[in-house]
Enzyme design. Structure first.
Site, mmCIF file in Angstrom:
data_model
loop_
_atom_site.group_PDB
_atom_site.id
_atom_site.type_symbol
_atom_site.label_atom_id
_atom_site.label_comp_id
_atom_site.label_asym_id
_atom_site.label_seq_id
_atom_site.Cartn_x
_atom_site.Cartn_y
_atom_site.Cartn_z
ATOM 1 N N CYS A 97 0.806 -1.217 0.000
ATOM 2 C CA CYS A 97 0.000 0.000 0.000
ATOM 3 C C CYS A 97 0.845 1.277 0.000
ATOM 4 C CB CYS A 97 -0.957 0.006 1.189
ATOM 5 S SG CYS A 97 -2.232 -1.260 1.049
ATOM 6 N N HIS A 102 -8.687 2.698 -6.087
ATOM 7 C CA HIS A 102 -9.883 2.014 -5.592
ATOM 8 C C HIS A 102 -11.113 2.674 -6.191
ATOM 9 C CE1 HIS A 102 -7.755 -0.092 -2.363
ATOM 10 N NE2 HIS A 102 -7.167 1.053 -2.066
ATOM 11 N N HIS A 148 -11.303 10.772 -9.279
ATOM 12 C CA HIS A 148 -10.179 10.762 -10.209
ATOM 13 C C HIS A 148 -9.047 11.687 -9.758
ATOM 14 C CE1 HIS A 148 -13.102 8.622 -12.613
ATOM 15 N NE2 HIS A 148 -12.062 8.119 -13.268
ATOM 16 N N GLU A 159 -13.498 0.512 0.635
ATOM 17 C CA GLU A 159 -12.466 0.692 -0.381
ATOM 18 C C GLU A 159 -12.341 -0.570 -1.234
ATOM 19 O OE1 GLU A 159 -8.705 1.753 1.442
ATOM 20 O OE2 GLU A 159 -8.003 -0.289 1.267
#
Length: 117
Positions: free
Chosen positions: A24, A30, A68, A107
């Site tokens: 991560c 996601h 985005h 998520e």
């Protein structure tokens, strides 16, 4: 009574504070799904707590800040864990909708956060 509405947005992030080599720590994305729960009394003349259209109009500008985007570049989300993102959402939604009772943020389909302020 509590009503709810579901929303989604797509964003990328990385977690800067994870141990070296943690997956991560790399940029990844996601499709976030979140549900907003509003508590209140039914307005007798309307028969509802809030118009879902008004709820959507209030939430969409917040989603536009995230959709985005690289979340790490959004003010207040420098370490964008799901927990911190949920608090960030709460702090923007609660002033608009004082009856905010709960936010659920996913998520992934199998992991998420529930926050009740």
């Amino acid at each position: 009574m509590i009503i709810y509405k579901k929303f989604s947005f797509d964003s990328a992030h990385f977690l800067p504070n994870v141990p070296a080599g943690h997956k991560c720590g790399k940029i990844h994305g996601h499709t976030y799904f979140f549900t907003v729960f509003i508590e209140g009394d039914i307005i007798p003349e309307l028969g509802w707590i809030i118009d879902y259209t008004d709820l959507k109009k209030g939430i969409l500008p917040i989603i536009e800040l995230l959709d985005h985007q690289l979340l790490n570049e959004v003010q207040g989300l420098e370490n964008p864990t799901s927990e911190i993102l949920t608090i960030w959402l709460w702090n923007r939604i609660k002033p608009i909708f004082p009856g905010l009772k709960r936010i659920e943020l996913n998520e992934t389909p199998s992991s998420g956060v529930i926050y009740e302020g």
